[in-house]
Scaffold this motif. Sequence first.
Motif, PDB file in Angstrom:
ATOM      1  N   GLU A   1       0.867  -1.184   0.000  1.00 61.69           N
ATOM      2  CA  GLU A   1       0.000   0.000   0.000  1.00 61.69           C
ATOM      3  C   GLU A   1       0.903   1.233   0.000  1.00 61.69           C
ATOM      4  OE1 GLU A   1      -1.450   3.459   1.400  1.00 61.69           O
ATOM      5  OE2 GLU A   1      -0.451   2.237   2.927  1.00 61.69           O
ATOM      6  N   MET A   2       0.668   2.153  -0.926  1.00 60.94           N
ATOM      7  CA  MET A   2       1.500   3.358  -1.003  1.00 60.94           C
ATOM      8  C   MET A   2       0.663   4.570  -1.366  1.00 60.94           C
ATOM      9  SD  MET A   2       3.771   1.862  -4.160  1.00 60.94           S
ATOM     10  CE  MET A   2       3.893   3.371  -5.124  1.00 60.94           C
ATOM     11  N   GLY A   3      -0.548   4.648  -0.800  1.00 64.65           N
ATOM     12  CA  GLY A   3      -1.481   5.716  -1.171  1.00 64.65           C
ATOM     13  C   GLY A   3      -1.578   6.862  -0.177  1.00 64.65           C
ATOM     14  N   SER A   4      -0.644   6.966   0.744  1.00 64.11           N
ATOM     15  CA  SER A   4      -0.772   7.987   1.799  1.00 64.11           C
ATOM     16  C   SER A   4      -1.036   9.381   1.237  1.00 64.11           C
ATOM     17  CB  SER A   4       0.500   8.054   2.647  1.00 64.11           C
ATOM     18  OG  SER A   4       0.669   6.868   3.370  1.00 64.11           O
ATOM     19  N   ARG A   5      -0.384   9.712   0.137  1.00 64.73           N
ATOM     20  CA  ARG A   5      -0.508  11.067  -0.420  1.00 64.73           C
ATOM     21  C   ARG A   5      -1.890  11.352  -0.972  1.00 64.73           C
ATOM     22  NH1 ARG A   5       4.213  10.554  -4.294  1.00 64.73           N
ATOM     23  NH2 ARG A   5       4.966   9.734  -2.320  1.00 64.73           N
ATOM     24  N   ARG A   6      -2.699  10.334  -1.143  1.00 68.15           N
ATOM     25  CA  ARG A   6      -4.041  10.525  -1.688  1.00 68.15           C
ATOM     26  C   ARG A   6      -5.121  10.358  -0.631  1.00 68.15           C
ATOM     27  NH1 ARG A   6      -3.179  10.335  -7.358  1.00 68.15           N
ATOM     28  NH2 ARG A   6      -1.130  11.277  -7.573  1.00 68.15           N
ATOM     29  N   ALA A   7      -4.723  10.446   0.635  1.00 69.67           N
ATOM     30  CA  ALA A   7      -5.675  10.379   1.754  1.00 69.67           C
ATOM     31  C   ALA A   7      -5.237  11.404   2.784  1.00 69.67           C
ATOM     32  CB  ALA A   7      -5.666   8.984   2.370  1.00 69.67           C
ATOM     33  N   ALA A   8      -6.171  11.961   3.530  1.00 68.15           N
ATOM     34  CA  ALA A   8      -5.804  12.914   4.578  1.00 68.15           C
ATOM     35  C   ALA A   8      -4.828  12.237   5.538  1.00 68.15           C
ATOM     36  CB  ALA A   8      -7.042  13.412   5.316  1.00 68.15           C
ATOM     37  N   GLU A   9      -4.021  13.033   6.221  1.00 62.80           N
ATOM     38  CA  GLU A   9      -2.822  12.521   6.879  1.00 62.80           C
ATOM     39  C   GLU A   9      -3.105  11.447   7.938  1.00 62.80           C
ATOM     40  OE1 GLU A   9      -4.136  15.440   7.098  1.00 62.80           O
ATOM     41  OE2 GLU A   9      -4.203  16.105   9.185  1.00 62.80           O
ATOM     42  N   HIS A  10      -4.165  11.567   8.701  1.00 58.76           N
ATOM     43  CA  HIS A  10      -4.476  10.504   9.666  1.00 58.76           C
ATOM     44  C   HIS A  10      -5.175   9.320   8.994  1.00 58.76           C
ATOM     45  CE1 HIS A  10      -3.949  13.835  12.636  1.00 58.76           C
ATOM     46  NE2 HIS A  10      -3.433  12.862  13.349  1.00 58.76           N
ATOM     47  N   SER A  11      -6.010   9.612   8.024  1.00 55.36           N
ATOM     48  CA  SER A  11      -6.676   8.534   7.291  1.00 55.36           C
ATOM     49  C   SER A  11      -5.660   7.643   6.609  1.00 55.36           C
ATOM     50  CB  SER A  11      -7.606   9.101   6.217  1.00 55.36           C
ATOM     51  OG  SER A  11      -8.614   9.865   6.800  1.00 55.36           O
ATOM     52  N   ALA A  12      -4.563   8.236   6.164  1.00 58.70           N
ATOM     53  CA  ALA A  12      -3.527   7.465   5.485  1.00 58.70           C
ATOM     54  C   ALA A  12      -2.990   6.368   6.403  1.00 58.70           C
ATOM     55  CB  ALA A  12      -2.407   8.387   5.034  1.00 58.70           C
ATOM     56  N   VAL A  13      -2.812   6.698   7.658  1.00 52.99           N
ATOM     57  CA  VAL A  13      -2.295   5.721   8.618  1.00 52.99           C
ATOM     58  C   VAL A  13      -3.339   4.627   8.857  1.00 52.99           C
ATOM     59  CG1 VAL A  13      -1.287   5.422  10.906  1.00 52.99           C
ATOM     60  CG2 VAL A  13      -0.964   7.588   9.685  1.00 52.99           C
ATOM     61  N   ALA A  14      -4.588   5.043   8.988  1.00 56.37           N
ATOM     62  CA  ALA A  14      -5.670   4.068   9.182  1.00 56.37           C
ATOM     63  C   ALA A  14      -5.849   3.193   7.938  1.00 56.37           C
ATOM     64  CB  ALA A  14      -6.974   4.799   9.504  1.00 56.37           C
ATOM     65  N   ALA A  15      -5.671   3.782   6.773  1.00 50.93           N
ATOM     66  CA  ALA A  15      -5.833   3.014   5.535  1.00 50.93           C
ATOM     67  C   ALA A  15      -4.736   1.968   5.395  1.00 50.93           C
ATOM     68  CB  ALA A  15      -5.830   3.957   4.331  1.00 50.93           C
ATOM     69  N   ALA A  16      -3.514   2.330   5.759  1.00 51.22           N
ATOM     70  CA  ALA A  16      -2.414   1.358   5.710  1.00 51.22           C
ATOM     71  C   ALA A  16      -2.725   0.169   6.608  1.00 51.22           C
ATOM     72  CB  ALA A  16      -1.111   2.035   6.147  1.00 51.22           C
ATOM     73  N   ARG A  17      -3.280   0.478   7.778  1.00 53.16           N
ATOM     74  CA  ARG A  17      -3.648  -0.572   8.733  1.00 53.16           C
ATOM     75  C   ARG A  17      -4.747  -1.472   8.177  1.00 53.16           C
ATOM     76  NH1 ARG A  17      -7.525  -1.244  12.428  1.00 53.16           N
ATOM     77  NH2 ARG A  17      -7.036  -2.102  14.489  1.00 53.16           N
ATOM     78  N   ALA A  18      -5.783  -0.848   7.601  1.00 52.35           N
ATOM     79  CA  ALA A  18      -6.912  -1.627   7.077  1.00 52.35           C
ATOM     80  C   ALA A  18      -6.467  -2.495   5.902  1.00 52.35           C
ATOM     81  CB  ALA A  18      -8.040  -0.680   6.652  1.00 52.35           C
ATOM     82  N   ALA A  19      -5.607  -1.959   5.044  1.00 53.71           N
ATOM     83  CA  ALA A  19      -5.130  -2.733   3.891  1.00 53.71           C
ATOM     84  C   ALA A  19      -4.307  -3.933   4.351  1.00 53.71           C
ATOM     85  CB  ALA A  19      -4.300  -1.839   2.968  1.00 53.71           C
ATOM     86  N   PHE A  20      -3.504  -3.728   5.377  1.00 52.48           N
ATOM     87  CA  PHE A  20      -2.694  -4.835   5.909  1.00 52.48           C
ATOM     88  C   PHE A  20      -3.595  -5.935   6.475  1.00 52.48           C
ATOM     89  CE2 PHE A  20      -0.087  -6.690   9.416  1.00 52.48           C
ATOM     90  CZ  PHE A  20       0.931  -7.234   8.642  1.00 52.48           C
ATOM     91  N   ILE A  21      -4.608  -5.535   7.205  1.00 53.50           N
ATOM     92  CA  ILE A  21      -5.545  -6.526   7.757  1.00 53.50           C
ATOM     93  C   ILE A  21      -6.194  -7.331   6.631  1.00 53.50           C
ATOM     94  CG2 ILE A  21      -7.828  -6.702   8.870  1.00 53.50           C
ATOM     95  CD1 ILE A  21      -6.840  -4.482  10.807  1.00 53.50           C
ATOM     96  N   ALA A  22      -6.446  -6.680   5.508  1.00 56.74           N
ATOM     97  CA  ALA A  22      -7.152  -7.340   4.402  1.00 56.74           C
ATOM     98  C   ALA A  22      -6.207  -8.046   3.435  1.00 56.74           C
ATOM     99  CB  ALA A  22      -8.003  -6.318   3.658  1.00 56.74           C
ATOM    100  N   GLY A  23      -4.928  -8.184   3.773  1.00 59.01           N
ATOM    101  CA  GLY A  23      -4.056  -9.022   2.965  1.00 59.01           C
ATOM    102  C   GLY A  23      -2.856  -8.360   2.327  1.00 59.01           C
ATOM    103  N   PHE A  24      -2.775  -7.029   2.369  1.00 60.73           N
ATOM    104  CA  PHE A  24      -1.564  -6.380   1.866  1.00 60.73           C
ATOM    105  C   PHE A  24      -0.387  -6.798   2.761  1.00 60.73           C
ATOM    106  CE2 PHE A  24      -2.421  -2.798  -1.248  1.00 60.73           C
ATOM    107  CZ  PHE A  24      -3.652  -3.287  -1.634  1.00 60.73           C
ATOM    108  N   GLY A  25       0.840  -6.732   2.190  1.00 58.54           N
ATOM    109  CA  GLY A  25       1.990  -7.191   2.946  1.00 58.54           C
ATOM    110  C   GLY A  25       2.838  -6.100   3.552  1.00 58.54           C
ATOM    111  N   ALA A  26       2.656  -4.865   3.068  1.00 53.86           N
ATOM    112  CA  ALA A  26       3.514  -3.775   3.530  1.00 53.86           C
ATOM    113  C   ALA A  26       2.862  -2.449   3.183  1.00 53.86           C
ATOM    114  CB  ALA A  26       4.893  -3.859   2.874  1.00 53.86           C
ATOM    115  N   THR A  27       3.453  -1.378   3.722  1.00 49.86           N
ATOM    116  CA  THR A  27       2.986  -0.024   3.436  1.00 49.86           C
ATOM    117  C   THR A  27       4.183   0.897   3.287  1.00 49.86           C
ATOM    118  OG1 THR A  27       1.694   1.855   4.265  1.00 49.86           O
ATOM    119  CG2 THR A  27       2.805   0.520   5.912  1.00 49.86           C
ATOM    120  N   SER A  28       3.974   1.995   2.568  1.00 48.72           N
ATOM    121  CA  SER A  28       5.010   3.028   2.498  1.00 48.72           C
ATOM    122  C   SER A  28       4.958   3.963   3.703  1.00 48.72           C
ATOM    123  CB  SER A  28       4.815   3.861   1.227  1.00 48.72           C
ATOM    124  OG  SER A  28       3.570   4.540   1.269  1.00 48.72           O
TER     125      SER A  28
END
Lengths: 443, 443
Positions: free
Chosen positions: B154-181
């Motif tokens: 997951e590398m979409g932080s720049r396309r989400a508000a700054e706190h949402s980006a952190v939450a999105a990385a977490r949600a993507a990892f839970i759903a099967g992603f392996g890493a985040t930027s």
Amino acid sequence: MRASTALMTDRYELTMLDAALRDGTAGRNCVFELFARRLSGGRRFGVVAGTGRLLSLLRDFRFGDDELRFLRDERVVSPAAVRHLEDYRFSGTITGYREGELYFPGSPVLTVEGSFADAVILETLALSVMNHDSAVATAASRMSIAAGDRPLAEMGSRRAAEHSAVAAARAAFIAGFGATSNLEAGRLWGIPTMGTAAHAWTLLHDTEEGAFRSQIDALGTGTTLLVDTYDIARGVELAVRVAGTGLGGVRIDSGDLPIVAADVRSQLDALGATGTRITVTSDLDEYAIAALAASPVDAYGVGTSVVTGSGYPTAGMVYKLVARQGADGGWVAVSKKAEGKNSQGGRKSAFRRLVRGVAREELVEIADGFEISADPGDIADSRPLQVTLVDHGAIDAAHEGPQGVRTARAHHLRVREELPVRALALSKSDPAIPTVFSDAGRR
Amino acid sequence: MRASTALMTDRYELTMLDAALRDGTAGRNCVFELFARRLSGGRRFGVVAGTGRLLSLLRDFRFGDDELRFLRDERVVSPAAVRHLEDYRFSGTITGYREGELYFPGSPVLTVEGSFADAVILETLALSVMNHDSAVATAASRMSIAAGDRPLAEMGSRRAAEHSAVAAARAAFIAGFGATSNLEAGRLWGIPTMGTAAHAWTLLHDTEEGAFRSQIDALGTGTTLLVDTYDIARGVELAVRVAGTGLGGVRIDSGDLPIVAADVRSQLDALGATGTRITVTSDLDEYAIAALAASPVDAYGVGTSVVTGSGYPTAGMVYKLVARQGADGGWVAVSKKAEGKNSQGGRKSAFRRLVRGVAREELVEIADGFEISADPGDIADSRPLQVTLVDHGAIDAAHEGPQGVRTARAHHLRVREELPVRALALSKSDPAIPTVFSDAGRR
């Protein structure tokens, strides 16, 4: 102390910093530019939002013990880079469009100047804030135009992550909304808050009448009663019976709104409640608002669509290196050449050219060298678009806090008046004005 | 002390609380339910995410001096209500689906039980967290299925508000992603982070060769070089010349990926770099990933589409009062009756019925009275879906922090295996299994 924002950053920014410290390029002066290649969704203009938030977050962009420990323990960067970051504080200069200003493809919304080490690590935070807030503000401005003089409230907090909800309320207010349901946005940014009761209020009570009576006891007859928990016609009749014809308003959150609004208006008038206002809140977006223009609706509440950018939740802005010093100290304009993603290298000055007060084009001048005089005084019918936001590390506090929000809102409503009439249509089309790139000298 | 979350709340919740304190209904015991009426975008399943974050945010749902002053100064509620909120701490019980669990229309994702005063004011915070995180996780799970065994970052932080980006990385990892930027997601939630260099790295240097050489000096030949700043074929040739055939990987961020990936693979193989991996990162979503299944791609990086829920940035969950005590102390199931928004009243127990290990239906039992035994032991081939998250105010810490994230990810990957094959298709359709409501007794 407020929480650090320094790790709201993509890992590769610190990896590049680390390598640049090794090879000596970290100190090269650079110009990064934040801009949109295009307007999402065939929108005719974009609205810059987030600037004031970004400046406050930049104050907290410091690497504290927790952040440094993480970088060290996870070996994200070398020990030398960790030591460099211990003392990091942005010491460069940021110029940019005023918050609330309009933007078009290629508008240099932010220009960040400083050493590579200083400027490269702001990419993610700057884009996160500007992409989100500008996407919401752009959608909100279209809704505000569609609503005309009728009040418009943002109530979409539940459909956005908890911090984004606060930022979205702020962006919507800048773009013309009059109030928000979000209390934290009221506390932090001074935005008027609104709201009376949900369906749960009616369901909590043994009867709808009991719920209405209690709400009026608490909030007075000027309150707005939610009339669609059971049957709307019975709800309206009951509301007027309980509150009297001085009832402030009724809210409708379901149904085919043009029909329902007309029916409710007729019923209220027949009951003598001619001054009772009708607020509608059911799945509205700019198109639904426009479709209700001829209906007897007095106020709108908008949720999901405004906080999610009405189909375009991110503005798609990018943060690109556009100029840097070379080994000889001279300036070099740079840009990526890969297929389909060309951008204009070079440092830029931007002006909105107006004819008889109407915007005609976005003039973006590309400087030959680094030092260009952007004295606005000699430009007839042109309005300079950039102001200094951070001067050698010193943040201009005028853009922050509730005062910054009020200024941005006033600026937005003023510059929106400059748009040509075709810019106000909701259908998909080209940008309202073209962006013209030129070398310094044309005007 | 961490920041208060108590004003991440729609004003009407406090207005209702205020009126309920006056009329005596504030103490009525209530059951609120958080659920989705439908799955957004014709998705075949939803993924519950945000539960662990919500529990931590609930710990900070206290009204401090700043929050109370705002409520008092702005006269949001009466002085009596302000006094009540001074001591507020949620003392009710929350049961719900495990984080990472699948959900379907009507699944009781969270059930909040307590006095009206306790439970009504959690509506906005609960929905903000669950709607955002579940929307991201649902999109991410589809991408993870499409990627199969290939790593997904997951590398979409720049396309989400700054706190949402952190939450999105977490949600993507839970759903099967392996890493985040996103480094903050690494620090807060223990998610592996990744990233090497952007185009700015190449542009910073006088030559592409200089940039590659420096990156390899800093990060070793195992690093991934970004080869599309100028010309891809020349970039690949240069990358292998500088790094040798042991180069770890190349990244491609532009172009027609199926064609480009095949060309780059051929070129790498011809150069002898047969072990060099190809990562692609250009505007991917689940459909683009699926279209690359037959291409020689080794890893995917996904940005905008995952953090914005791939077209559906909110899960559309609602928070509804479904049962309450009446004036006589007895329980009453309640639901709104207005057009098009009916929901099922009553407290519910939920089970996933399986046949030979494959999910067949979502069984939602509606209790007649408040006390229902939901002993899972007597239900053949059924898996109970609800666990206690908060017990009379005591939050179960097992769901929080990095441990909660790991548990949620493992749970998601396990229960996804129960889905029927048709659930894995990406096209729009009905939910993979039907939701069956029943009175207690059927089974």
